[in-house]
Design an enzyme around this catalytic site. Sequence first.
Site, mmCIF file in Angstrom:
data_model
loop_
_atom_site.group_PDB
_atom_site.id
_atom_site.type_symbol
_atom_site.label_atom_id
_atom_site.label_comp_id
_atom_site.label_asym_id
_atom_site.label_seq_id
_atom_site.Cartn_x
_atom_site.Cartn_y
_atom_site.Cartn_z
ATOM 1 N N GLY A 173 -17.330 -13.571 -2.030
ATOM 2 C CA GLY A 173 -16.361 -13.587 -0.926
ATOM 3 C C GLY A 173 -14.940 -13.264 -1.342
ATOM 4 N N GLY A 212 -23.602 -24.530 10.007
ATOM 5 C CA GLY A 212 -23.483 -23.077 10.124
ATOM 6 C C GLY A 212 -23.360 -22.371 8.785
ATOM 7 N N LYS A 219 -25.953 -10.451 -5.872
ATOM 8 C CA LYS A 219 -24.585 -10.491 -6.412
ATOM 9 C C LYS A 219 -24.588 -10.369 -7.940
ATOM 10 C CE LYS A 219 -23.200 -13.327 -2.464
ATOM 11 N NZ LYS A 219 -23.181 -14.697 -1.968
ATOM 12 N N ASP A 272 -30.004 -13.943 -2.477
ATOM 13 C CA ASP A 272 -28.602 -13.567 -2.265
ATOM 14 C C ASP A 272 -27.838 -13.605 -3.601
ATOM 15 O OD1 ASP A 272 -26.160 -13.244 -0.439
ATOM 16 O OD2 ASP A 272 -25.681 -15.121 -1.470
ATOM 17 N N ALA A 296 0.816 -1.221 0.000
ATOM 18 C CA ALA A 296 0.000 0.000 0.000
ATOM 19 C C ALA A 296 0.848 1.270 0.000
ATOM 20 C CB ALA A 296 -0.923 -0.002 1.212
ATOM 21 N N GLU A 303 -15.468 -5.161 -3.146
ATOM 22 C CA GLU A 303 -14.995 -6.475 -3.608
ATOM 23 C C GLU A 303 -15.624 -7.624 -2.802
ATOM 24 O OE1 GLU A 303 -12.480 -7.235 -6.302
ATOM 25 O OE2 GLU A 303 -13.819 -8.903 -5.883
HETATM 26 N N1 HSE Z 1 -24.986 -16.703 2.342
HETATM 27 C C1 HSE Z 1 -23.912 -16.528 1.401
HETATM 28 C C2 HSE Z 1 -23.625 -17.860 0.731
HETATM 29 C C3 HSE Z 1 -22.674 -16.036 2.092
HETATM 30 O O1 HSE Z 1 -24.152 -18.894 1.146
HETATM 31 O O2 HSE Z 1 -22.879 -17.870 -0.235
HETATM 32 C C4 HSE Z 1 -21.980 -14.881 1.527
HETATM 33 O O3 HSE Z 1 -22.666 -14.038 0.705
#
Ligand code: HSE
Length: 438
Positions: free
Chosen positions: A134, A187, A205, A201, A33, A129
């Site tokens: 992820g 989890g 994205k 979700d 950086a 990002e």
């Molecule tokens: N709930 C999301 C997934 C996690 O299962 O990919 C991150 O966006």
Amino acid sequence: MKPINVGLIGVGTVGGGTYAVLERNQEEITRRAGRGIVVSMIADRDLEKARQLAGEGVTVTADANEVVSNPDIDIVVELIGGYTVAKELILKAIDNGKHVITANKALLASHGTEIFAAAQKKGVMVAFEAAVAGGIPIIKALREGLTANRIEWIAGIINGTSNFILSEMRDKGLTFDTALKQAQKLGYAEADPTFDIEGIDAAHKLTIMASIAFGIPMQFEKVYTEGIAKLTREDIRYAEELGYRIKLLGLTRRTPKGIELRVHPTLIPTRRLIANVEGVMNAVVVKGDAVGATLYYGAGAGAEPTGSAVVADLVDVTRMHTADPKHRVPHLAFQPDLLSDTPILPMEEVETSYYLRLRVLDKPGALADIARVLADLGISIEAMVQKEPSEGEEQVDIIMLTHRAVEKNINTAIARIKKLPTMTGKVTRIRMEQLGGK
Ligand code: HSE
């Protein structure tokens, strides 16, 4: 040079991961950086948790407003998620002249246009990002690495939870409900898993990727979204027998009639690399006119993988901090006054191929009737399999793969097929994509 000061809002999984990566790799990050990046303030409603994370000299508060109003903070990292409070905090941070880093895909997909306009006006950066896939640097790839290309399409496995469920159903022959429980136990799925399993979700994205791939505003409300809750083990098995794997894909494609924006379970040829992405992993294929098809694979969630993306943004913002805003990469990859108003293609107009499963009476003429309905609508059959009826049963499953057809014609065909006297059950329809590309 004096370090840059970061205020971290939210010390959940991603906040903790970001802090850990930043601390552990501090020396290398500073060399990259050009100056130190220091978290000097942390806000979380759970003060104890924030205190546990904070190192010496870090101010801890339960009131995130103190972070966005603190004149010593240069960059605000928003990791609380949700719409209302997060939006207020981000807009306030921008208004106070701070750069913002966020992993909040839901907020950007729904209110990105307003947030980026505010940032543009103030001459600050909003980096995101970590909002898509992820740890995979897909935003960087789309916005910068592929900038020479006219992007043709993107197809992504961008929800790890649903991919895990589909992998378990295929691998172990589990039902959807059992696989979901398994995901919850490990989890992966949220306590309320609706966003994961209903494709919402993934639609968030996809909205973000389409926006920076085609230079269009964020249009989450126009994404066609269908989840995985209705998929059965039988369909997964039949698809395998025909050489296909079922994945929940986010798809966006440029067509002469408009841009496709859709999330749904999709049959893809098993031989494609992306078909073999299993468990919670994510992968995105981007097809550019110059580069051809490119594939990006990695962890789509988790503390340090997502922290890796947040820290990459921190380094970018630190480097470009003093640059003239005109010389920075535009938020949505295209100059804000040159965004395109290309329409989003309604789902009815989308053209793709289809997997159909029909439960019919095993009688002469049953197949001929179905074939006639399809032929009348100009839908051509690519492959067909009739399953052996079980002992003593009069009904059989017929599986058909069609050539490319327009969605509204398939809808009409299904409605007509359902009325045939030999039909005994519902018609299952799953879309199919070849995802080829040189
Ligand atoms: N709930 C999301 C997934 C996690 O299962 O990919 C991150 O966006």
